[in-house]
Design a protein around this motif. Structure first.
Motif, PDB file in Angstrom:
ATOM      1  N   GLN A 213       0.856  -1.185   0.000  1.00 43.03           N
ATOM      2  CA  GLN A 213       0.000   0.000   0.000  1.00 43.03           C
ATOM      3  C   GLN A 213       0.890   1.233   0.000  1.00 43.03           C
ATOM      4  OE1 GLN A 213      -2.578   0.495   3.390  1.00 43.03           O
ATOM      5  NE2 GLN A 213      -4.030   1.691   2.208  1.00 43.03           N
ATOM      6  N   ILE A 214       0.466   2.238  -0.767  1.00 44.98           N
ATOM      7  CA  ILE A 214       1.211   3.493  -0.826  1.00 44.98           C
ATOM      8  C   ILE A 214       0.263   4.669  -0.614  1.00 44.98           C
ATOM      9  CG2 ILE A 214       2.992   2.560  -2.361  1.00 44.98           C
ATOM     10  CD1 ILE A 214       1.645   4.030  -4.699  1.00 44.98           C
ATOM     11  N   ALA A 215       0.825   5.758  -0.130  1.00 47.81           N
ATOM     12  CA  ALA A 215       0.102   7.031  -0.028  1.00 47.81           C
ATOM     13  C   ALA A 215       1.037   8.083  -0.595  1.00 47.81           C
ATOM     14  CB  ALA A 215      -0.249   7.344   1.421  1.00 47.81           C
ATOM     15  N   VAL A 216       0.589   8.777  -1.635  1.00 44.93           N
ATOM     16  CA  VAL A 216       1.428   9.730  -2.364  1.00 44.93           C
ATOM     17  C   VAL A 216       0.624  10.991  -2.688  1.00 44.93           C
ATOM     18  CG1 VAL A 216       2.951   7.960  -3.368  1.00 44.93           C
ATOM     19  CG2 VAL A 216       0.855   8.572  -4.544  1.00 44.93           C
ATOM     20  N   PRO A 217       1.312  12.061  -3.106  1.00 47.06           N
ATOM     21  CA  PRO A 217       0.598  13.307  -3.395  1.00 47.06           C
ATOM     22  C   PRO A 217      -0.325  13.261  -4.609  1.00 47.06           C
ATOM     23  CG  PRO A 217       2.953  13.716  -3.084  1.00 47.06           C
ATOM     24  CD  PRO A 217       2.759  12.233  -3.133  1.00 47.06           C
ATOM     25  N   ASP A 218       0.037  12.486  -5.646  1.00 48.11           N
ATOM     26  CA  ASP A 218      -0.747  12.535  -6.880  1.00 48.11           C
ATOM     27  C   ASP A 218      -0.554  11.263  -7.705  1.00 48.11           C
ATOM     28  OD1 ASP A 218       1.754  12.867  -8.333  1.00 48.11           O
ATOM     29  OD2 ASP A 218       1.700  14.964  -7.707  1.00 48.11           O
ATOM     30  N   HIS A 219      -1.303  11.163  -8.790  1.00 52.64           N
ATOM     31  CA  HIS A 219      -1.249   9.972  -9.650  1.00 52.64           C
ATOM     32  C   HIS A 219       0.117   9.779 -10.299  1.00 52.64           C
ATOM     33  CE1 HIS A 219      -5.658  10.383  -9.300  1.00 52.64           C
ATOM     34  NE2 HIS A 219      -5.579   9.069  -9.276  1.00 52.64           N
ATOM     35  N   GLU A 220       0.808  10.869 -10.576  1.00 55.20           N
ATOM     36  CA  GLU A 220       2.134  10.759 -11.184  1.00 55.20           C
ATOM     37  C   GLU A 220       3.087   9.994 -10.270  1.00 55.20           C
ATOM     38  OE1 GLU A 220       0.406  13.706 -11.130  1.00 55.20           O
ATOM     39  OE2 GLU A 220      -0.092  13.751 -13.264  1.00 55.20           O
ATOM     40  N   LYS A 221       2.941  10.178  -8.957  1.00 55.17           N
ATOM     41  CA  LYS A 221       3.811   9.473  -8.003  1.00 55.17           C
ATOM     42  C   LYS A 221       3.457   7.987  -7.946  1.00 55.17           C
ATOM     43  CE  LYS A 221       6.218  13.002  -6.437  1.00 55.17           C
ATOM     44  NZ  LYS A 221       6.338  13.887  -7.562  1.00 55.17           N
ATOM     45  N   ILE A 222       2.184   7.660  -8.175  1.00 58.91           N
ATOM     46  CA  ILE A 222       1.823   6.243  -8.256  1.00 58.91           C
ATOM     47  C   ILE A 222       2.550   5.610  -9.432  1.00 58.91           C
ATOM     48  CG2 ILE A 222      -0.032   4.591  -8.751  1.00 58.91           C
ATOM     49  CD1 ILE A 222      -1.927   6.431  -7.177  1.00 58.91           C
ATOM     50  N   VAL A 223       2.545   6.292 -10.567  1.00 57.10           N
ATOM     51  CA  VAL A 223       3.245   5.788 -11.752  1.00 57.10           C
ATOM     52  C   VAL A 223       4.727   5.597 -11.449  1.00 57.10           C
ATOM     53  CG1 VAL A 223       3.913   6.324 -14.124  1.00 57.10           C
ATOM     54  CG2 VAL A 223       1.568   6.757 -13.360  1.00 57.10           C
ATOM     55  N   ALA A 224       5.330   6.548 -10.733  1.00 54.15           N
ATOM     56  CA  ALA A 224       6.751   6.449 -10.397  1.00 54.15           C
ATOM     57  C   ALA A 224       7.029   5.217  -9.521  1.00 54.15           C
ATOM     58  CB  ALA A 224       7.218   7.722  -9.691  1.00 54.15           C
ATOM     59  N   VAL A 225       6.157   4.956  -8.563  1.00 55.11           N
ATOM     60  CA  VAL A 225       6.328   3.773  -7.707  1.00 55.11           C
ATOM     61  C   VAL A 225       6.165   2.500  -8.538  1.00 55.11           C
ATOM     62  CG1 VAL A 225       5.394   2.469  -5.747  1.00 55.11           C
ATOM     63  CG2 VAL A 225       5.657   4.952  -5.565  1.00 55.11           C
ATOM     64  N   LEU A 226       5.175   2.481  -9.418  1.00 49.70           N
ATOM     65  CA  LEU A 226       4.977   1.309 -10.280  1.00 49.70           C
ATOM     66  C   LEU A 226       6.203   1.057 -11.152  1.00 49.70           C
ATOM     67  CD1 LEU A 226       1.244   1.787 -11.327  1.00 49.70           C
ATOM     68  CD2 LEU A 226       2.178   0.134  -9.682  1.00 49.70           C
ATOM     69  N   GLU A 227       6.815   2.129 -11.625  1.00 43.81           N
ATOM     70  CA  GLU A 227       8.034   1.986 -12.422  1.00 43.81           C
ATOM     71  C   GLU A 227       9.166   1.388 -11.589  1.00 43.81           C
ATOM     72  OE1 GLU A 227       8.486   5.958 -13.950  1.00 43.81           O
ATOM     73  OE2 GLU A 227       7.163   5.573 -15.655  1.00 43.81           O
ATOM     74  N   GLU A 228       9.272   1.808 -10.328  1.00 45.74           N
ATOM     75  CA  GLU A 228      10.288   1.233  -9.434  1.00 45.74           C
ATOM     76  C   GLU A 228      10.028  -0.250  -9.203  1.00 45.74           C
ATOM     77  OE1 GLU A 228      12.006   3.298  -5.862  1.00 45.74           O
ATOM     78  OE2 GLU A 228      10.391   4.728  -6.305  1.00 45.74           O
ATOM     79  N   ILE A 229       8.777  -0.595  -8.982  1.00 50.13           N
ATOM     80  CA  ILE A 229       8.417  -1.992  -8.750  1.00 50.13           C
ATOM     81  C   ILE A 229       8.725  -2.835  -9.986  1.00 50.13           C
ATOM     82  CG2 ILE A 229       6.452  -3.562  -8.416  1.00 50.13           C
ATOM     83  CD1 ILE A 229       5.268  -1.386  -6.524  1.00 50.13           C
ATOM     84  N   ALA A 230       8.432  -2.311 -11.152  1.00 48.99           N
ATOM     85  CA  ALA A 230       8.671  -3.044 -12.398  1.00 48.99           C
ATOM     86  C   ALA A 230      10.155  -3.353 -12.613  1.00 48.99           C
ATOM     87  CB  ALA A 230       8.115  -2.259 -13.582  1.00 48.99           C
ATOM     88  N   LEU A 231      11.023  -2.536 -12.030  1.00 51.21           N
ATOM     89  CA  LEU A 231      12.465  -2.749 -12.182  1.00 51.21           C
ATOM     90  C   LEU A 231      13.029  -3.808 -11.230  1.00 51.21           C
ATOM     91  CD1 LEU A 231      13.670   0.940 -12.641  1.00 51.21           C
ATOM     92  CD2 LEU A 231      13.471  -0.846 -14.402  1.00 51.21           C
ATOM     93  N   ILE A 232      12.233  -4.250 -10.279  1.00 54.41           N
ATOM     94  CA  ILE A 232      12.713  -5.253  -9.323  1.00 54.41           C
ATOM     95  C   ILE A 232      12.805  -6.600 -10.028  1.00 54.41           C
ATOM     96  CG2 ILE A 232      12.175  -6.529  -7.198  1.00 54.41           C
ATOM     97  CD1 ILE A 232      10.762  -4.001  -6.183  1.00 54.41           C
ATOM     98  N   PRO A 233      13.990  -7.219  -9.973  1.00 56.75           N
ATOM     99  CA  PRO A 233      14.114  -8.549 -10.578  1.00 56.75           C
ATOM    100  C   PRO A 233      13.106  -9.516  -9.932  1.00 56.75           C
ATOM    101  CG  PRO A 233      16.275  -7.685  -9.960  1.00 56.75           C
ATOM    102  CD  PRO A 233      15.240  -6.746  -9.376  1.00 56.75           C
ATOM    103  N   ASP A 234      12.545 -10.346 -10.730  1.00 57.09           N
ATOM    104  CA  ASP A 234      11.608 -11.382 -10.290  1.00 57.09           C
ATOM    105  C   ASP A 234      10.199 -10.887 -10.006  1.00 57.09           C
ATOM    106  OD1 ASP A 234      13.519 -13.509 -10.508  1.00 57.09           O
ATOM    107  OD2 ASP A 234      14.438 -12.714  -8.672  1.00 57.09           O
ATOM    108  N   VAL A 235       9.895  -9.612 -10.244  1.00 54.12           N
ATOM    109  CA  VAL A 235       8.498  -9.180 -10.251  1.00 54.12           C
ATOM    110  C   VAL A 235       7.999  -9.506 -11.648  1.00 54.12           C
ATOM    111  CG1 VAL A 235       6.934  -7.190 -10.279  1.00 54.12           C
ATOM    112  CG2 VAL A 235       8.669  -7.385  -8.491  1.00 54.12           C
TER     113      VAL A 235
END
Length: 148
Positions: A107-129
């Motif tokens: 679960q995340i809490a961020v200022p706006d939708h753009e920050k959700i996208v940024a977190v999703l991009e970080e998650i996508a870079l994790i090996p084995d996700v």
């Protein structure tokens, strides 16, 4: 031996979950016991790691107006390493294992939708996700720390 909380402990926890700064004298008066009893019970609950009293922010008040729950797939043998990487992402506030096709929930809490996208991009870079599914929180109708 495991410590079992009794009704008095539950009542103390319940009052502190609503206001962690409630004075012991007030709790004692409310529960009709001595302040010494409350202090002793409180110390015991803390020492047994049953109770933690912390300051909790209101995310909206500090500009974290957008939330998301993200379900994550990973090969079972890699779940631990994925979780270790997720712990490094500051914006993730909660991580748990769940049943179903997506065994990791964050679960995340961020200022706006753009920050959700940024977190999703970080998650996508994790090996084995291997896959993720983001669920945007539109409105929060209950958020409590009362477990008892």
């Amino acid at each position: 031996m495991e410590y079992e909380i009794d009704d008095l402990d539950r009542q103390i926890i319940k009052l502190l979950s609503k206001d962690g700064r409630r004075p012991f004298a007030d709790i004692a008066n409310r529960l009709e016991v001595t302040e010494k009893t409350i202090r002793s019970r409180y110390r015991n609950l803390i020492e047994k790691d049953i109770l933690n009293v912390v300051g909790v922010i209101n995310p909206i008040a500090v500009g974290l107006k957008t939330g998301a729950i993200i379900l994550i797939k990973s090969p079972p043998i890699k779940i631990t390493s994925v979780i270790d990487k997720l712990k490094e992402i500051k914006k993730i506030r909660y991580i748990t294992l769940v049943s179903g096709d997506y065994p990791i929930l964050v679960q995340i809490a961020v200022p706006d939708h753009e920050k959700i996208v940024a977190v999703l991009e970080e998650i996508a870079l994790i090996p084995d996700v291997t896959e993720y599914n983001a669920i945007l929180q539109l409105e929060v109708h209950k958020n409590t720390f009362e477990y008892i």
